[in-house]
Design a protein around this motif. Structure first.
Motif, PDB file in Angstrom:
ATOM      1  N   ARG A 180      28.406 -37.756 -59.385  1.00 45.72           N
ATOM      2  CA  ARG A 180      27.674 -37.756 -58.114  1.00 45.72           C
ATOM      3  C   ARG A 180      26.335 -37.039 -58.302  1.00 45.72           C
ATOM      4  N   PRO A 181      25.384 -37.285 -57.406  1.00 48.43           N
ATOM      5  CA  PRO A 181      24.028 -36.745 -57.620  1.00 48.43           C
ATOM      6  C   PRO A 181      23.964 -35.232 -57.478  1.00 48.43           C
ATOM      7  N   ALA A 182      23.116 -34.638 -58.282  1.00 46.36           N
ATOM      8  CA  ALA A 182      22.853 -33.203 -58.191  1.00 46.36           C
ATOM      9  C   ALA A 182      21.676 -32.982 -57.244  1.00 46.36           C
ATOM     10  N   VAL A 183      21.875 -32.132 -56.259  1.00 48.32           N
ATOM     11  CA  VAL A 183      20.830 -31.825 -55.283  1.00 48.32           C
ATOM     12  C   VAL A 183      20.473 -30.351 -55.438  1.00 48.32           C
ATOM     13  N   PRO A 184      19.238 -30.026 -55.743  1.00 44.48           N
ATOM     14  CA  PRO A 184      18.885 -28.622 -55.988  1.00 44.48           C
ATOM     15  C   PRO A 184      19.018 -27.766 -54.735  1.00 44.48           C
ATOM     16  N   VAL A 185      19.535 -26.569 -54.919  1.00 40.11           N
ATOM     17  CA  VAL A 185      19.606 -25.602 -53.838  1.00 40.11           C
ATOM     18  C   VAL A 185      18.217 -25.015 -53.619  1.00 40.11           C
ATOM     19  N   PRO A 210       7.692 -45.057 -47.301  1.00 39.38           N
ATOM     20  CA  PRO A 210       8.843 -45.957 -47.506  1.00 39.38           C
ATOM     21  C   PRO A 210       9.568 -45.703 -48.828  1.00 39.38           C
ATOM     22  N   LYS A 211       8.838 -45.382 -49.870  1.00 38.09           N
ATOM     23  CA  LYS A 211       9.478 -45.139 -51.168  1.00 38.09           C
ATOM     24  C   LYS A 211      10.353 -43.899 -51.117  1.00 38.09           C
ATOM     25  N   LEU A 212       9.859 -42.866 -50.467  1.00 40.99           N
ATOM     26  CA  LEU A 212      10.653 -41.642 -50.357  1.00 40.99           C
ATOM     27  C   LEU A 212      11.892 -41.892 -49.519  1.00 40.99           C
ATOM     28  N   GLU A 213      11.740 -42.650 -48.415  1.00 40.94           N
ATOM     29  CA  GLU A 213      12.893 -42.928 -47.554  1.00 40.94           C
ATOM     30  C   GLU A 213      13.930 -43.771 -48.290  1.00 40.94           C
ATOM     31  N   ALA A 214      13.464 -44.712 -49.120  1.00 40.01           N
ATOM     32  CA  ALA A 214      14.401 -45.533 -49.900  1.00 40.01           C
ATOM     33  C   ALA A 214      15.138 -44.659 -50.921  1.00 40.01           C
ATOM     34  N   ARG A 215      14.436 -43.704 -51.460  1.00 39.66           N
ATOM     35  CA  ARG A 215      15.068 -42.773 -52.407  1.00 39.66           C
ATOM     36  C   ARG A 215      16.157 -41.962 -51.715  1.00 39.66           C
ATOM     37  N   GLN A 254      23.888 -42.751 -50.304  1.00 42.96           N
ATOM     38  CA  GLN A 254      24.972 -43.684 -50.644  1.00 42.96           C
ATOM     39  C   GLN A 254      25.844 -43.150 -51.770  1.00 42.96           C
ATOM     40  N   ARG A 255      25.268 -42.346 -52.646  1.00 39.74           N
ATOM     41  CA  ARG A 255      26.011 -41.811 -53.785  1.00 39.74           C
ATOM     42  C   ARG A 255      26.699 -40.486 -53.471  1.00 39.74           C
ATOM     43  N   MET A 256      26.320 -39.849 -52.358  1.00 37.31           N
ATOM     44  CA  MET A 256      26.891 -38.545 -52.022  1.00 37.31           C
ATOM     45  C   MET A 256      28.234 -38.711 -51.328  1.00 37.31           C
TER      46      MET A 256
END
Length: 824
Positions: free
Chosen positions: A132-137, A52-57, A63-65
Motif C-alpha cells: 500500500r502507498p506510503a504517505v509521509p507524516v 487536474p493532474k494533482l487531483e488525479a494523483r 484507491q490504493r489506500m
C-alpha cells in the motif's frame, strides 16, 4: 502579482469598513442562533486554480489506500504520547509538539535533536511492506512569534506589538524569517497566524491578537500567511517555506475574556468582526485552518457544520484541511477525547490528540468509518484534503526532513539578518504613552540606573510561547542569540561614553541622572492568563513602590511596561515621568534602547511610530473597550501614540480610585500568605499555622505538624478544572522545608472522590532553601477526582512531625523539567 495581493487585501478592508461601520451604529439583538447562513457571507477569491493532474494523483492514491490508512491520516498525536516505532504500524497523518513537548522531554534540546527525531518519525511513516502507498507524516508546531520552541531562535514581538507597528510589509518579512528558522529544524507546519479580533482584554490570549480592530487584523493576516508559505504564483511552498494554519476559527476573540468560552453575538457580528482575518488569509493561500475550542452561541465550533463546512469550505471555497485544537473535539456534546464522529461529520478533517489513549481514538474512528457513522464520502473528502495539502507542500518529494534544502541550516537560528528584522519590529512596536517634561530621549552619555524585574529577563520580555508553553522561569541562557533590555541599554551607553548600572531593586550608591524601570506581567499562555479585571498586579504593588521611591528621590523615571494587553496602570503612570508600552518585544532588547537613548549629538536616533492596536483603559473594569462601542471612553484611544517630533501637554495626574471589582485570579489558590477570596484554609489534627517572611513581612505560611494532621484549602464554590487538566497544568507549590518529615506525606485533591499522591520525597532534601514542586492535575483526575467540581484543590497530610513554609500555591504550567505524580 504583488498588486494582485494588495488588491485582495484592499477589497477585504473595504468590506470590513462598510459592514463594521454598520455594526457600530446599532446594538445587535441578543444572539440565540448558532447555525450560520452561508449565503449571507461574502465569497472569497480562490488563491489558485485546482490542478487536474494533482487531483488525479490524489484519486489514484485514495484507491490504493485501505480504510485503516485513511483513518490514520485523520489523527495528529503529540510527540509526548507517541513514539516513532508506533508509526510503523499506525500510519498517522501528523505529529505535533505541544507547548511543553520536546525531544526526550527536554525543552532545551538543541535544534539537531528536533531534526533527528523528525527523521525517525518520517522514516517510520514511510516504512511499508504490504504494497500500500506510503504517505509521509508531517510535523506541526506553534511557531507563533518565531520558531519559539527552539533554543537560539529569533523571537519577534507578539502579535499585539506587531499590530502597533501598522506595517504589513514587515509582518511578511517576519513570517518569512520564521518559516526559514522552522524549516532549519526540518519541521514543515506552523500553527500560525492567530487572527482573533479580541474584544475583551481579560482574555489570556489577547497578546496573540493583532488588534481589536478587524481592519488591522485583515491587513496583517494575508501578509503573514504569504511570509510563511510564500506567495501563490511566485514562491508558494518553495524552499524554506512551511505550511501555515490560520486560527482559531471562528470568534475566539469574543468569548467574554474567558479562554475556550462562548461568543454570544449575532451572525452579522461574527461575520463582520471576527471573520476579518480569514478574508485575506484564505485568498493568500493558507493551507490549513484550526477550528476554535470556543463556542458560538452555545455550540462548540469544532462541531458546527454550518460554519466548518457551509461557510469555510463551501461558501469560501477553502480546499485545504481543518486541524483540531488540543483535544477540543472531546468538548463537542456526545463526544470524548477518544471518540468523536460528530466533529468529523461537521467538517473537522484531522484530530489533534494528546494523551496515552490515542489508539482508542483510532480504533473508534475506524469502527465508525466501517459501519457508516462516518460516511465514506466524508472520510474520503477529509483524506483528500490532507493529501492535497501534503502534495502542495511538496512533502511527497521532499524526502527525509534532514535532506530538505534548509534542514540543518542552524546558522539561520538567530541569524544577524533575522535579528535585524526583529529589532526593527521592536522599534516600530513600542508606544510612547507619556513623556512629561520631554524626559525622553535620555542622553546616552548619562549615568543611568536600570531597575525592575523585567530589566534583565529575556523570558519576561518575550512572554508565553517562548521555549516553553508558558514561557515562565526560562533562564537567559536559553536565549543565546537574544539580548535583554538591560544589555541593550548597557551596550548603547558604553558606546556613547556613558554608564548604565543594573540594580533590579533600584538601590544605588551614587544618585543617577535618570532611571529606567522595566516591569510588567510575568509570562503566561492561554487560559492561565485569564484575569478578572485589568488592574496590573493587584496583589503585589512592589513595582509601584519602586517607581515612587525613585521619583521621590528626584530622579527622572522612565517606565518600560511589559504586558500582553492594555492594563489599568494609572498609579504607575502617575509615578513615572515617561511611560512606554513595550508589550512583549521578544529577544531583541536592544530595540528598546534604540528608542529611549539619544545619539552623541543629544538628538533622538529613532522616533516613536507605534500606535496602540488596542484601546487603553481609564478604569480597571473597562475590559470591553472597543472603538465601535457606545460610550467609548478610553484613557488612550486605539491609534494613540506620542512621538518626539510632536509637542504635547503634560498628561496630568490620573484618577487612581478603584471601583469594586471581581474576585481575584482563581488559578492562584494561595498567594502572599492568604487563600483566594472566599475560600478557607483549615487544619485538622495537631497542625499549628503561623506567619513567616519571604519577600515581605508575613507573606508566607508556616505549617508545623506535631504529628499526624492535614491542612487543606476548601473552595467556597466547586471549581471546574477540566480545561486546566486537559491543558496539562499542575498544582504548583512554592515551599521551604524547616524540619524534614518523620513519616509519610501526601498531597490530595477532592472532587466527588479524593485522590492523593505521595510527596514526602520532596521534603527530604535540604532545609532552608525555597523550592518549587509540581503535581499534574491529571494525576488526580486519573485517581477519580471529578475535575468539574473540585471542592478541595489542595490538601497536604503528614503522618508524623513536619514543618514547612508555603509561599504560593497555584494551578499553572510546571516549570521546565520532568514532572511526575508525586515523589515517595
Amino acid at each position: 502579482m504583488r498588486g494582485k495581493g494588495l488588491g485582495t487585501t484592499a477589497a477585504a478592508l473595504a468590506l470590513i469598513a462598510v459592514s463594521g461601520a454598520g455594526a457600530a451604529q446599532r446594538t445587535p439583538a441578543p444572539a440565540v442562533v448558532s447555525t450560520a447562513h452561508p449565503a449571507s457571507w461574502p465569497m472569497l477569491a480562490p488563491p489558485r486554480q485546482r490542478d487536474p493532474k494533482l487531483e488525479a494523483r490524489i484519486d489514484a492514491l485514495l484507491q490504493r489506500m485501505s480504510i485503516e490508512d485513511k483513518v490514520g491520516q485523520l489523527l495528529q498525536v503529540d510527540i509526548a504520547s507517541i513514539t516513532p516505532k508506533d508509526l510503523e504500524t499506525y500510519k498517522l497523518g501528523s505529529v505535533l509538539n505541544g507547548g511543553n513537548s520536546a525531544p526526550g522531554g527536554d525543552e532545551y534540546a538543541p535544534a539537531a535533536k528536533w531534526l533527528a527525531l523528525f527523521d525517525q518519525f518520517y522514516d517510520a511513516s514511510m516504512k511499508r511492506s504490504d504494497g500500500r502507498p506510503a504517505v509521509p507524516v508531517i510535523w506541526g508546531t506553534d511557531a507563533v512569534h518565531g520558531d519559539n520552541n527552539i533554543v537560539g531562535a529569533t523571537l519577534f514581538p507578539h502579535n499585539i506589538g506587531l499590530g502597533a507597528m501598522r506595517d504589513p510589509d514587515l509582518v511578511e518579512k517576519i513570517g518569512r524569517a520564521t518559516a526559514l528558522e522552522t524549516a532549519a529544524t526540518g519541521i514543515d507546519w506552523s500553527f500560525a497566524p492567530t487572527v482573533a479580533v479580541v474584544q475583551d482584554d481579560r482574555w489570556g490570549r489577547t497578546y496573540e491578537s493583532y488588534s481589536e480592530d478587524p481592519a488591522i487584523v485583515a491587513s496583517y493576516a494575508g501578509r503573514m500567511v504569504q511570509g510563511i508559505q510564500g506567495r501563490p504564483g511566485q514562491d508558494f511552498m518553495g524552499k524554506g517555506h512551511v505550511i501555515s494554519s490560520v486560527k482559531h476559527f471562528l470568534g475566539d476573540g469574543g468569548t467574554g475574556g474567558r479562554d475556550q468560552g462562548d461568543t454570544r453575538v449575532s451572525e452579522e457580528v461574527l461575520r463582520d468582526i471576527h471573520a476579518a482575518g480569514y478574508t485575506t488569509a484564505l485568498p493568500a493561500g493558507a493551507l490549513t485552518v484550526m477550528p476554535s475550542f470556543s463556542s458560538w452561541n452555545g455550540q462548540k465550533m469544532t462541531g458546527n457544520k454550518s460554519l466548518l463546512t457551509g461557510v469555510l469550505k463551501e461558501r469560501w471555497g477553502f480546499d485545504g484541511f481543518t486541524i483540531g485544537d488540543w483535544n477540543a473535539h472531546g468538548q463537542v456534546p456526545g463526544c470524548t477525547n477518544e471518540d468523536c464522529p460528530a466533529a468529523i461529520n461537521a467538517g473537522l478533517d484531522m484530530f489533534m490528540y494528546s494523551g496515552p489513549n490515542w489508539k482508542q481514538l483510532y480504533a473508534n474512528t475506524l469502527a465508525e468509518a466501517k459501519d457508516g457513522r462516518i460516511p465514506a464520502a466524508r472520510l474520503d473528502d477529509a483524506v483528500r484534503r490532507i493529501l492535497r495539502v501534503k502534495m502542495l507542500a511538496g512533502t511527497f518529494e521532499a524526502g527525509r526532513p534532514s535532506s530538505r534544502p534548509m534542514a540543518g541550516r542552524f546558522e539561520l537560528l538567530g541569524s544577524p539578518e533575522h535579528r535585524a528584522i526583529a529589532r526593527q519590529a521592536v522599534r516600530e512596536s513600542l508606544v510612547l504613552l507619556k513623556n512629561d517634561g520631554a524626559v525622553l530621549p535620555l542622553k546616552a552619555s548619562a549615568n543611568i540606573l536600570v531597575a525592575g524585574r523585567g530589566a534583565d529577563a529575556i523570558a519576561q520580555q518575550s512572554g508565553g510561547w517562548s521555549i516553553t508553553w508558558q514561557g515562565a522561569d526560562v533562564p537567559n541562557s536559553a536565549f543565546p542569540n537574544g539580548q535583554s533590555i538591560w544589555s541593550g541599554i548597557d551596550q548603547a551607553t558604553r558606546a556613547a561614553g556613558g554608564k548604565a548600572t543594573l540594580s533590579v531593586d533600584g538601590r544605588y550608591a551614587a544618585k543617577p541622572d535618570a532611571a529606567i524601570v522595566v516591569f510588567g506581567e510575568t509570562p503566561y499562555a492561554e487560559f492561565t492568563g485569564d484575569r478578572p479585571t485589568l488592574e496590573y498586579s493587584p496583589e503585589d504593588k512592589s513595582d509601584l513602590a519602586l517607581l515612587k521611591r525613585l521619583k521621590a528621590a528626584g530622579i527622572p523615571v522612565v517606565a518600560v511596561f511589559l504586558s500582553g494587553r492594555p492594563l489599568w496602570v494609572n498609579p504607575e503612570l502617575n509615578a513615572a515621568d515617561a511611560f512606554v508600552a513595550a508589550f512583549l518585544p521578544g529577544t531583541e532588547g536592544g530595540g528598546v534602547a534604540d528608542m529611549l537613548l539619544a545619539g552623541k549629538d543629544g538628538r533622538p536616533t529613532q522616533d516613536f511610530r507605534g500606535r496602540l492596536s488596542f484601546s487603553w483603559p481609564r478604569r480597571l473594569d473597562q475590559y470591553v473597550l472597543n472603538k465601535r462601542d457606545a460610550n467609548y471612553d478610553p484613557l488612550f484611544p486605539i491609534g494613540y501614540g506620542l512621538t518626539y517630533a510632536q509637542k504635547t501637554a503634560p498628561l496630568g495626574r490620573l484618577d487612581e480610585s478603584r471601583p469594586a471589582a471581581a474576585a481575584g485570579d482563581r488559578n492562584a489558590l494561595f498567594v502572599r500568605g492568604r487563600v483566594a477570596a472566599g475560600d478557607r484554609l483549615v487544619s485538622a489534627g495537631r497542625v499549628n499555622q503561623t506567619r513567616t517572611d519571604r519577600a515581605a513581612q508575613e507573606d508566607s505560611l508556616r505549617l508545623a505538624f506535631a504529628d499526624a494532621g492535614t491542612t487543606r484549602i476548601e473552595a467556597t464554590a466547586p471549581m471546574d478544572l477540566t480545561r486546566e487538566a486537559n491543558g496539562q497544568l499542575s498544582l504548583v507549590v512554592e515551599y521551604r522545608v524547616v524540619a524534614k518529615p518523620a513519616g509519610a506525606v501526601t498531597l490530595a485533591m477532592t472532587g466527588g472522590k479524593t485522590a492523593s499522591v505521595p510527596v514526602n520525597g520532596l521534603f527530604e532534601a535540604g532545609t532552608g532553601e525555597w523550592g518549587t514542586f509540581s503535581v499534574p492535575l491529571s494525576c488526580f483526575a486519573q485517581g477519580g477526582v471529578d475535575m468539574t467540581k473540585v471542592s478541595v484543590p489542595f490538601a497536604l497530610s503528614s503522618s508524623a512531625a513536619l514543618t514547612i513554609d508555603l509561599s504560593s500555591i497555584r494551578i499553572a504550567s510546571a516549570p521546565p523539567g520532568p514532572v511526575r505524580c508525586g515523589a515517595k
